[in-house]
Design an enzyme around this catalytic site. Structure first.
Site, PDB file in Angstrom:
ATOM      1  N   LYS A   1       0.846  -1.307  -0.189  1.00  0.00           N
ATOM      2  CA  LYS A   1      -0.071   0.052   0.045  1.00  0.00           C
ATOM      3  C   LYS A   1       0.779   1.111   0.038  1.00  0.00           C
ATOM      4  O   LYS A   1       0.326   2.277  -0.339  1.00  0.00           O
ATOM      5  CB  LYS A   1      -0.855  -0.006   1.194  1.00  0.00           C
ATOM      6  CG  LYS A   1      -2.288  -0.898   1.187  1.00  0.00           C
ATOM      7  CD  LYS A   1      -3.083  -0.772   2.384  1.00  0.00           C
ATOM      8  CE  LYS A   1      -4.163  -1.825   1.822  1.00  0.00           C
ATOM      9  NZ  LYS A   1      -5.242  -1.543   2.838  1.00  0.00           N
TER      10      LYS A   1
ATOM     11  N   ASP B   1     -10.094   2.685   1.744  1.00  0.00           N
ATOM     12  CA  ASP B   1     -10.273   2.190   3.172  1.00  0.00           C
ATOM     13  C   ASP B   1     -10.715   3.645   4.034  1.00  0.00           C
ATOM     14  O   ASP B   1     -11.477   3.138   4.994  1.00  0.00           O
ATOM     15  CB  ASP B   1      -8.737   2.025   3.650  1.00  0.00           C
ATOM     16  CG  ASP B   1      -8.364   0.531   3.180  1.00  0.00           C
ATOM     17  OD1 ASP B   1      -9.084  -0.285   2.662  1.00  0.00           O
ATOM     18  OD2 ASP B   1      -7.049   0.278   2.998  1.00  0.00           O
TER      19      ASP B   1
HETATM   20  P1  NAP Z   1       0.692  -2.205   7.908  1.00  0.00           P
HETATM   21  O1  NAP Z   1       0.659  -0.955   6.999  1.00  0.00           O
HETATM   22  O2  NAP Z   1       1.370  -3.275   7.818  1.00  0.00           O
HETATM   23  O3  NAP Z   1       0.444  -1.812   9.479  1.00  0.00           O
HETATM   24  C1  NAP Z   1       0.161  -2.670  10.512  1.00  0.00           C
HETATM   25  C2  NAP Z   1       0.704  -1.760  11.933  1.00  0.00           C
HETATM   26  O4  NAP Z   1       0.487  -3.026  12.885  1.00  0.00           O
HETATM   27  C3  NAP Z   1       1.825  -1.207  12.332  1.00  0.00           C
HETATM   28  O5  NAP Z   1       1.561   0.060  12.949  1.00  0.00           O
HETATM   29  C4  NAP Z   1       2.625  -2.257  12.702  1.00  0.00           C
HETATM   30  O6  NAP Z   1       3.793  -1.865  13.364  1.00  0.00           O
HETATM   31  C5  NAP Z   1       1.690  -2.923  13.639  1.00  0.00           C
HETATM   32  N1  NAP Z   1       2.298  -4.181  14.070  1.00  0.00           N
HETATM   33  C6  NAP Z   1       2.427  -5.563  13.121  1.00  0.00           C
HETATM   34  N2  NAP Z   1       2.675  -6.282  13.870  1.00  0.00           N
HETATM   35  C7  NAP Z   1       2.830  -5.927  15.200  1.00  0.00           C
HETATM   36  C8  NAP Z   1       3.136  -6.527  16.489  1.00  0.00           C
HETATM   37  N3  NAP Z   1       3.348  -8.009  16.356  1.00  0.00           N
HETATM   38  N4  NAP Z   1       2.935  -5.951  17.549  1.00  0.00           N
HETATM   39  C9  NAP Z   1       2.436  -4.702  17.595  1.00  0.00           C
HETATM   40  N5  NAP Z   1       2.306  -4.046  16.541  1.00  0.00           N
HETATM   41  C10 NAP Z   1       2.346  -4.633  15.401  1.00  0.00           C
HETATM   42  O7  NAP Z   1      -0.844  -2.835   7.751  1.00  0.00           O
HETATM   43  P2  NAP Z   1      -2.169  -2.127   7.531  1.00  0.00           P
HETATM   44  O8  NAP Z   1      -2.374  -2.042   5.949  1.00  0.00           O
HETATM   45  O9  NAP Z   1      -2.374  -0.717   8.152  1.00  0.00           O
HETATM   46  O10 NAP Z   1      -3.397  -3.222   7.863  1.00  0.00           O
HETATM   47  C11 NAP Z   1      -3.515  -3.172   9.354  1.00  0.00           C
HETATM   48  C12 NAP Z   1      -4.584  -4.374   9.456  1.00  0.00           C
HETATM   49  O11 NAP Z   1      -5.928  -4.011   9.053  1.00  0.00           O
HETATM   50  C13 NAP Z   1      -4.349  -5.714   8.713  1.00  0.00           C
HETATM   51  O12 NAP Z   1      -4.719  -6.793   9.578  1.00  0.00           O
HETATM   52  C14 NAP Z   1      -5.232  -5.533   7.700  1.00  0.00           C
HETATM   53  O13 NAP Z   1      -5.532  -6.721   6.937  1.00  0.00           O
HETATM   54  C15 NAP Z   1      -6.332  -4.742   8.036  1.00  0.00           C
HETATM   55  N6  NAP Z   1      -7.112  -4.162   7.219  1.00  0.00           N
HETATM   56  C16 NAP Z   1      -8.544  -4.227   7.053  1.00  0.00           C
HETATM   57  C17 NAP Z   1      -9.371  -3.608   6.055  1.00  0.00           C
HETATM   58  C18 NAP Z   1     -10.825  -3.860   5.958  1.00  0.00           C
HETATM   59  O14 NAP Z   1     -11.379  -3.533   4.763  1.00  0.00           O
HETATM   60  N7  NAP Z   1     -11.436  -4.402   6.851  1.00  0.00           N
HETATM   61  C19 NAP Z   1      -8.672  -2.843   5.113  1.00  0.00           C
HETATM   62  C20 NAP Z   1      -7.193  -2.209   5.481  1.00  0.00           C
HETATM   63  C21 NAP Z   1      -6.676  -3.212   6.260  1.00  0.00           C
HETATM   64  P3  NAP Z   1       5.238  -1.678  12.728  1.00  0.00           P
HETATM   65  O15 NAP Z   1       5.041  -0.381  11.975  1.00  0.00           O
HETATM   66  O16 NAP Z   1       6.151  -1.400  14.006  1.00  0.00           O
HETATM   67  O17 NAP Z   1       5.768  -2.680  12.158  1.00  0.00           O
END
Ligand code: NAP
Length: 288
Positions: free
Chosen positions: A65, A101
């Site tokens: 993304k 989103d």
């Molecule tokens: P991302 O850009 O990879 O960000 C993930 C976030 O979670 C970052 O702040 C990351 O921290 C943190 N994180 C990851 N592993 C962790 C851990 N073990 N402990 C603590 N923090 C952790 O992902 P994203 O695109 O924002 O997506 C996040 C979630 O939302 C995903 O599960 C995705 O599937 C979901 N989502 C759902 C929808 C929907 O339509 N329902 C849409 C978008 C996303 P760091 O930066 O330190 O790695």
């Protein structure tokens, strides 16, 4: 046959092909939604492919993304501010980056009736989804605390905001003390991390040592599994809780509209997503 697809890595679990192909059939459009499961090394090649017929655009998911930004010709204001793109639209050979989103999250909260009394919000995460949720809530005048393992991931987002919104946003490290501070009087708690999702199904970002705010609602962006430890914890505490399935449907509908100019039937999209989710879980239990 026109084509769109989902650009991501390790995305066999996705519900998006089922949702979009059901909507294309419903609108009698000769379009097909493909999975574009590419490695980081082949991302650039995949984006060059999207510039050619018969491709009309794509959705973008983890881990691309943010990585797609340098390859796009233009960004919508929301995508620019959030610093993440989940939808690409091809117009006259140019690739335009959008973020549905953000609007999809807002739309689902509105459907749930959770925007009626805006108040303080705590969001776990600082990635693209957390920033999209934060922008939607800040624009509803909610004070927002983003709690993250790497809060600096939201610094550029913070700088992109006008001063009135900056004054409502706190970036905090992820620890029980910050949770206690941010949770006091919060009306909404959002999980925008992968904790509790398919890859980390036993994890909960909420620390056990902190009491949940007594009148908060819990929203988990994860929709697979449908009930995460975060949602279980909220329900066990007697608090309303929702998965991110409604957001998935709403963001998908907005992407569909950007590509085709037509509004899909939300009930059909939701039914297609739920059916695919059921089949996914049935196939997992069959393989055990
Ligand atoms: P991302 O850009 O990879 O960000 C993930 C976030 O979670 C970052 O702040 C990351 O921290 C943190 N994180 C990851 N592993 C962790 C851990 N073990 N402990 C603590 N923090 C952790 O992902 P994203 O695109 O924002 O997506 C996040 C979630 O939302 C995903 O599960 C995705 O599937 C979901 N989502 C759902 C929808 C929907 O339509 N329902 C849409 C978008 C996303 P760091 O930066 O330190 O790695």
């Amino acid at each position: 046959m026109k084509k769109v697809g989902l650009l991501g890595f390790g995305i066999g679990y996705s519900l998006s092909p089922a949702m979009h192909n059901a909507a294309f059939a419903d609108h009698e459009l000769p379009w097909h939604y493909h999975l574009l499961d590419v490695s980081p090394e082949t991302l650039q090649g995949a984006l060059s492919m999207l510039r050619q017929d018969p491709w009309m655009g794509a959705n973008v998911t983890i881990p691309f993304k943010e990585a797609v930004l340098p390859y796009l010709d233009q960004l919508s204001p929301a995508a620019e501010s959030i610093g993440a793109v989940n939808t690409i639209v091809r117009r006259k050979g140019r690739l335009i980056g959008e973020n549905t989103d953000y609007a999809g999250f807002r739309q689902d909260l509105e459907t749930l009736g959770w925007l009626e009394n805006p108040g303080k919000v705590l969001i776990f995460g600082a990635g693209g989804a957390a920033r999209a949720a934060a922008l939607a809530l800040l624009q509803e005048s909610c004070p927002v605390s983003l709690l993250a393992r790497t809060p600096s991931r939201a610094e550029k987002f913070f700088s992109s905001l006008e001063p009135a919104l900056q004054s409502k946003l706190d970036l905090l490290p992820l620890n029980p003390e910050s949770v206690r501070k941010a949770a006091a009087h919060a009306v909404l708690v959002v999980n925008a991390t992968p904790l509790g999702g398919a890859a980390l199904p036993t994890k909960n970002p909420w620390p056990e040592v902190v009491q949940p705010p007594p009148s908060a609602r819990f929203y988990d962006l994860t929709y697979n599994p449908p009930v995460t430890p975060f949602l279980q914890y909220a329900r066990f505490s007697g608090l309303p809780a929702s998965s991110g399935l409604g957001m998935l449907v709403a963001q998908g509908a907005l992407s569909f509209q950007l590509w085709t100019g037509q509004a899909p039937n939300l009930i059909l999209l939701r039914a297609a997503a739920l059916l695919e989710l059921e089949e996914y879980h049935a196939s997992i239990s069959d393989s055990r």
